[in-house]
Design a protein around this motif. Sequence first.
Motif, short mmCIF file in Angstrom:
data_model
loop_
_atom_site.label_atom_id
_atom_site.label_comp_id
_atom_site.label_asym_id
_atom_site.label_seq_id
_atom_site.Cartn_x
_atom_site.Cartn_y
_atom_site.Cartn_z
N ARG A 1 0.83 -1.21 0.00
CA ARG A 1 0.00 0.00 0.00
C ARG A 1 0.87 1.26 0.00
NH1 ARG A 1 -4.04 0.22 4.90
NH2 ARG A 1 -2.04 0.38 6.00
N ALA A 2 2.00 1.22 0.70
CA ALA A 2 2.86 2.40 0.82
C ALA A 2 3.44 2.83 -0.52
CB ALA A 2 3.99 2.12 1.81
N ALA B 1 2.10 2.02 -3.51
CA ALA B 1 0.96 2.26 -4.40
C ALA B 1 1.17 1.77 -5.84
CB ALA B 1 0.63 3.75 -4.42
N GLY C 1 0.37 -0.16 -9.43
CA GLY C 1 -0.82 -0.32 -10.25
C GLY C 1 -0.45 -0.78 -11.64
N ASP D 1 2.99 -0.20 -13.74
CA ASP D 1 4.14 -0.02 -12.86
C ASP D 1 5.00 -1.28 -12.82
OD1 ASP D 1 3.61 2.58 -12.05
OD2 ASP D 1 2.45 1.96 -10.30
N THR E 1 -2.39 -6.01 -7.95
CA THR E 1 -2.72 -4.64 -8.36
C THR E 1 -2.59 -4.45 -9.86
OG1 THR E 1 -0.47 -3.73 -8.20
CG2 THR E 1 -1.78 -3.84 -6.15
N ALA F 1 8.74 1.37 -8.32
CA ALA F 1 8.59 1.24 -6.87
C ALA F 1 9.47 0.11 -6.37
CB ALA F 1 7.13 0.99 -6.51
N ASP G 1 9.50 8.46 -2.21
CA ASP G 1 8.15 8.21 -1.70
C ASP G 1 7.53 6.94 -2.28
OD1 ASP G 1 7.63 9.07 -4.28
OD2 ASP G 1 6.09 10.53 -3.70
N ARG G 2 8.28 6.25 -3.17
CA ARG G 2 7.81 4.96 -3.67
C ARG G 2 8.79 3.83 -3.32
NH1 ARG G 2 4.74 4.55 -9.13
NH2 ARG G 2 3.68 3.00 -7.83
N ASP H 1 9.78 1.57 0.06
CA ASP H 1 9.39 1.24 1.43
C ASP H 1 10.33 0.15 1.94
OD1 ASP H 1 7.09 1.58 3.53
OD2 ASP H 1 7.47 -0.58 3.44
N LYS I 1 9.92 5.59 2.81
CA LYS I 1 8.88 5.14 3.73
C LYS I 1 9.34 3.93 4.52
CE LYS I 1 5.00 6.91 1.02
NZ LYS I 1 3.76 6.55 0.27
#
Length: 306
Positions: A136-137, A139, A141, A144, A166, A210, A231-232, A234, A248
């Motif tokens: 989820r962190a 994101a 889709g 990607d 996803t 990500a 920010d992508r 984690d 993250k």
Amino acid sequence: MPRAVRFDEYGGIDVLRVDEVERPSPGPGQVLVEVRAAGINPGEASVREGRLHDYFPATFPSGQGSDLAGVVAETGPGVGGFAAGDEVLGFTEQRASHADFVLVEAGDLVLRPPGVPWEVAGSLFVVGATAYAAVRAVAPGPGDTVVVSGAAGGVGSLAVQLARHTGATVVGLASEANHAWLTDHGVIPVTYGEGVADRVRAASGGTVDAFIDTFGSGYVDLAVDLGVAPDRIDTIIDFAAAGKYGTKTDGNASGADSDVLAELAGLIDQGTLEVPIARTYPLDQVREAFRELERRHTRGKIVLRP
């Protein structure tokens, strides 16, 4: 008498023992569960070794274990929705699930769906909530490309599947022994080690959107080198690197609730999510179980069966 894992001081696996203890009695809002399965996790080893003392200090004698599945033995005052004989899965925040019986807050339990085996039910919460939050962190889709380090481990094996759900393309970093499993689950396998950056670029077509790091050991640096925005990225383990780059750190605490647990159990019951079980051990072989865990080469989960 009932048994429970205990340790009296920080240290290696040799400090672990299995003691006979009194059977707990549930208080208001609590459920007493007779444990059928309880997963073990790297975080528990870190707590036992004292490496997390500043964040999660132990009080001795300490128990251990969060994940659990079992049968309701007794309910305390004010508990609704559960009755003796119900089959449940859930978690405890009291470091207590590596035992024959454990007290659990009623809100931290869900009913076990029939298609979720005991070993899976008893090892789902920590890795499931962590993988859920990490995916989820970042994101992902459709369109990607996501890279997951430690892609065949307890968290990684779920993260790659949830990311695939996803619609994203997923690249999984793992040893060659795990490549067939990853391929079977729609993941592009890449061997870790020297030259991994070039192998990831080749597998991803040159673009990585990500990155989920479940292993540490420089993978946040790799993600930055691959051009992934902070920010992508984690990481659930390399907090120093996260502080350096501003990535993250969403993990178990970000996904830890019974609604997430019920959703994941439902996916397993439907056959759309798999929790690989590496091996089960009886409770009295808890040292052997952690010895295997700490080698860090296990596909999926190691589970105690009281």
